[in-house]
Design a protein around this motif. Structure first.
Motif, PDB file in Angstrom:
ATOM      1  N   GLY A 171       0.870  -1.300  -0.051  1.00 49.38           N
ATOM      2  CA  GLY A 171      -0.141   0.038   0.094  1.00 49.38           C
ATOM      3  C   GLY A 171       0.861   1.398   0.030  1.00 49.38           C
ATOM      4  N   ASP A 172       2.014   1.192   0.760  1.00 51.72           N
ATOM      5  CA  ASP A 172       2.898   2.524   0.889  1.00 51.72           C
ATOM      6  C   ASP A 172       3.470   2.469  -0.597  1.00 51.72           C
ATOM      7  N   LYS A 173       4.058   1.391  -1.367  1.00 51.23           N
ATOM      8  CA  LYS A 173       4.396   1.748  -2.371  1.00 51.23           C
ATOM      9  C   LYS A 173       3.316   2.258  -3.413  1.00 51.23           C
ATOM     10  N   ALA A 174       2.093   1.791  -3.428  1.00 51.24           N
ATOM     11  CA  ALA A 174       1.334   2.266  -4.452  1.00 51.24           C
ATOM     12  C   ALA A 174       0.968   3.925  -4.114  1.00 51.24           C
ATOM     13  N   ARG A 175       1.087   4.214  -2.667  1.00 52.13           N
ATOM     14  CA  ARG A 175       0.688   5.717  -2.191  1.00 52.13           C
ATOM     15  C   ARG A 175       1.935   6.574  -2.702  1.00 52.13           C
ATOM     16  N   ALA A 176       3.191   5.980  -2.609  1.00 52.34           N
ATOM     17  CA  ALA A 176       4.373   6.600  -3.002  1.00 52.34           C
ATOM     18  C   ALA A 176       4.236   7.019  -4.491  1.00 52.34           C
ATOM     19  N   ALA A 177       3.949   5.871  -5.338  1.00 51.62           N
ATOM     20  CA  ALA A 177       3.928   6.080  -6.885  1.00 51.62           C
ATOM     21  C   ALA A 177       3.173   7.167  -7.026  1.00 51.62           C
ATOM     22  N   ALA A 178       1.644   6.971  -6.608  1.00 51.62           N
ATOM     23  CA  ALA A 178       0.788   8.042  -6.926  1.00 51.62           C
ATOM     24  C   ALA A 178       0.832   9.526  -6.571  1.00 51.62           C
ATOM     25  N   SER A 179       1.867   9.531  -5.715  1.00 47.94           N
ATOM     26  CA  SER A 179       2.608  11.135  -5.216  1.00 47.94           C
ATOM     27  C   SER A 179       3.572  11.661  -6.028  1.00 47.94           C
ATOM     28  N   GLY A 180       3.833  10.701  -7.010  1.00 51.83           N
ATOM     29  CA  GLY A 180       5.201  10.977  -7.781  1.00 51.83           C
ATOM     30  C   GLY A 180       6.391  10.556  -7.171  1.00 51.83           C
ATOM     31  N   VAL A 181       6.649  10.032  -6.312  1.00 46.35           N
ATOM     32  CA  VAL A 181       7.951   9.618  -5.476  1.00 46.35           C
ATOM     33  C   VAL A 181       8.762   8.543  -6.346  1.00 46.35           C
ATOM     34  N   THR A 182      10.041   8.830  -6.575  1.00 44.72           N
ATOM     35  CA  THR A 182      10.654   8.111  -7.640  1.00 44.72           C
ATOM     36  C   THR A 182      11.880   7.505  -6.723  1.00 44.72           C
ATOM     37  N   SER A 183      12.466   8.305  -5.658  1.00 47.01           N
ATOM     38  CA  SER A 183      13.846   7.905  -4.998  1.00 47.01           C
ATOM     39  C   SER A 183      13.673   8.218  -3.344  1.00 47.01           C
ATOM     40  N   THR A 184      14.505   7.870  -2.747  1.00 49.21           N
ATOM     41  CA  THR A 184      14.565   8.032  -1.287  1.00 49.21           C
ATOM     42  C   THR A 184      15.941   8.534  -0.879  1.00 49.21           C
ATOM     43  N   PRO A 185      15.731   9.363   0.064  1.00 53.36           N
ATOM     44  CA  PRO A 185      14.645   9.781   0.912  1.00 53.36           C
ATOM     45  C   PRO A 185      13.750  10.996   0.166  1.00 53.36           C
ATOM     46  N   TRP A 186      12.604  11.177   0.490  1.00 53.54           N
ATOM     47  CA  TRP A 186      11.706  12.062   0.211  1.00 53.54           C
ATOM     48  C   TRP A 186      10.875  12.454   1.077  1.00 53.54           C
ATOM     49  N   PHE A 187      10.362  13.632   1.202  1.00 54.66           N
ATOM     50  CA  PHE A 187       9.499  14.008   2.423  1.00 54.66           C
ATOM     51  C   PHE A 187       8.584  14.925   1.893  1.00 54.66           C
ATOM     52  N   PHE A 188       7.361  15.031   2.441  1.00 55.69           N
ATOM     53  CA  PHE A 188       6.087  15.774   2.463  1.00 55.69           C
ATOM     54  C   PHE A 188       6.057  16.664   3.648  1.00 55.69           C
ATOM     55  N   VAL A 189       6.253  18.064   3.819  1.00 54.38           N
ATOM     56  CA  VAL A 189       5.877  18.745   4.824  1.00 54.38           C
ATOM     57  C   VAL A 189       4.681  19.480   4.418  1.00 54.38           C
ATOM     58  N   GLY A 190       3.515  19.138   4.966  1.00 58.04           N
ATOM     59  CA  GLY A 190       2.124  19.402   4.643  1.00 58.04           C
ATOM     60  C   GLY A 190       1.904  18.897   3.018  1.00 58.04           C
ATOM     61  N   ASN A 191       1.714  19.812   2.181  1.00 58.08           N
ATOM     62  CA  ASN A 191       1.848  19.247   0.744  1.00 58.08           C
ATOM     63  C   ASN A 191       3.078  19.500   0.032  1.00 58.08           C
ATOM     64  N   GLU A 192       4.068  20.168   0.981  1.00 57.56           N
ATOM     65  CA  GLU A 192       5.272  20.446  -0.063  1.00 57.56           C
ATOM     66  C   GLU A 192       6.278  19.407   0.132  1.00 57.56           C
ATOM     67  N   PRO A 193       6.851  19.111  -0.995  1.00 55.86           N
ATOM     68  CA  PRO A 193       7.635  17.719  -1.270  1.00 55.86           C
ATOM     69  C   PRO A 193       9.079  18.510  -0.931  1.00 55.86           C
ATOM     70  N   ILE A 194       9.901  17.399  -0.332  1.00 51.86           N
ATOM     71  CA  ILE A 194      11.337  17.791  -0.338  1.00 51.86           C
ATOM     72  C   ILE A 194      12.312  16.627  -0.702  1.00 51.86           C
ATOM     73  N   ARG A 195      12.870  16.701  -1.473  1.00 54.65           N
ATOM     74  CA  ARG A 195      13.484  15.267  -1.996  1.00 54.65           C
ATOM     75  C   ARG A 195      15.196  15.564  -1.717  1.00 54.65           C
ATOM     76  N   GLY A 196      15.480  14.248  -1.282  1.00 55.30           N
ATOM     77  CA  GLY A 196      16.973  14.088  -1.086  1.00 55.30           C
ATOM     78  C   GLY A 196      17.430  14.683   0.376  1.00 55.30           C
ATOM     79  N   LEU A 197      18.418  15.099   0.440  1.00 55.11           N
ATOM     80  CA  LEU A 197      19.072  15.736   1.730  1.00 55.11           C
ATOM     81  C   LEU A 197      19.409  16.990   1.715  1.00 55.11           C
ATOM     82  N   PRO A 198      18.555  17.940   1.727  1.00 53.02           N
ATOM     83  CA  PRO A 198      18.822  19.486   1.586  1.00 53.02           C
ATOM     84  C   PRO A 198      19.388  19.789   3.093  1.00 53.02           C
ATOM     85  N   PRO A 199      19.634  20.905   3.392  1.00 58.25           N
ATOM     86  CA  PRO A 199      20.022  21.191   4.779  1.00 58.25           C
ATOM     87  C   PRO A 199      18.793  21.284   5.724  1.00 58.25           C
TER      88      PRO A 199
END
Length: 217
Positions: A171-199
Motif C-alpha cells: 500500500g505504501d509503494k502504491a501511495r508513493a507512486a501516486a504521489s510522484g515519488v521516485t527515489s529515497t529519501p523523500w519527504f512531504f511537509v504538509g503538501n510541500e515535497p522535499i527530495r533528497g538531503l537538503p540542509p
C-alpha cells in the motif's frame, strides 16, 4: 536512492501471497488481520494528534542516504517540532528493488509497530545499516534488533511468519507512486515535497510555511 534505470519499485500481490491458491479466509481471520494492520499503521506515526503540521518520510531502510537524514536532520526535527507538538510524523515504506534486505527490514519494523515499538526499531535499523545491508539473510539480525527494542517475542514472530505486513508495504509503494515519488529519501511537509538531503533549514522553513497555512485556514 533511485530505483534501477527504467523501472519503478515493484509491488507483490496486494494480499502479500503468491499465485498459489490460498486457504479460505474466515470473517474472524479478516477482522483480526484488519486489527493488526491498524495497529501497525498507527504505530509508525509519532507526535501529537493536534499538531498543525504533518511530516511524511518516504524511505528505504537499506538506502545509504537515508541514515544520513536520520543522523543529521531527524534529531533536530524531533526535538524542536515533534516533541513540542508542532509536527506529527509518519513513515512510508519504499523498499527499492536494488536493496534486497530493505523489504524484510520494513516487515520487521511494522511487526514491531504492532506493539508500538516502530520508532525504536526504525532507529536501530538505520544505526546498524552497514552491519546488515550485505548479509545474505539478515532475519536473525533483524529479530535481535526487534527483541532489543522491547517487542514481545511470540507475537512478533507470529507476525513475521504470517507475512501480513506486506500489505502495508505494498500500500505504501502504491501511495508513493501516486504521489510522484521516485527515489529515497523523500519527504512531504504538509503538501510541500522535499527530495533528497537538503540542509536542516530547508525543513525548518517548510514547517513554518505549513504552520502559517494551517493557521490561515
Amino acid at each position: 536512492c533511485p530505483p534501477p534505470h527504467g523501472t519503478s519499485p515493484s509491488a507483490a500481490p496486494p494480499d502479500g501471497t503468491s499465485g498459489a491458491q490460498a486457504a479460505p479466509v474466515t470473517r474472524a481471520d479478516s477482522n483480526r488481520a484488519d486489527s493488526l494492520l491498524q495497529l501497525a499503521d498507527a504505530g509508525r506515526i509519532q507526535g501529537s494528534a493536534t499538531a498543525p503540521v504533518w511530516l511524511v518520510e518516504i524511505s528505504d531502510f537499506q538506502c545509504p542516504y537515508c541514515p544520513q537524514w536520520h543522523e543529521q536532520i531527524y534529531p533536530a526535527i524531533k526535538r524542536d517540532y515533534i516533541d513540542r507538538g508542532i509536527v506529527r510524523m509518519a513513515y512510508v515504506h519504499l523498499p527499492l528493488n536494488i536493496h534486497p534486505n530493505a523489504e524484510p527490514a520494513s516487515e520487521t519494523s511494522l511487526c514491531a509497530a504492532m506493539q508500538n515499538r516502530f520508532w525504536p526499531v526504525h532507529d536501530r535499523l538505520f544505526e546498524t545499516q552497514k552491519q546488515w545491508a550485505g548479509m545474505p539473510n539478515p532475519a536473525a539480525f533483524f529479530d535481535s534488533l526487534a527483541l532489543a527494542s522491547g517487542v514481545e517475542e511470540s507475537r512478533y514472530r507470529s507476525c513475521m511468519a504470517s507475512g501480513i505486513m506486506r500489505r502495508v508495504i505494498n500500500g505504501d509503494k502504491a501511495r508513493a507512486a501516486a504521489s510522484g515519488v521516485t527515489s529515497t529519501p523523500w519527504f512531504f511537509v504538509g503538501n510541500e515535497p522535499i527530495r533528497g538531503l537538503p540542509p536542516l533549514d530547508a525543513y525548518r522553513q517548510a514547517i513554518e510555511r505549513a504552520r502559517a497555512n494551517a493557521a490561515g485556514r
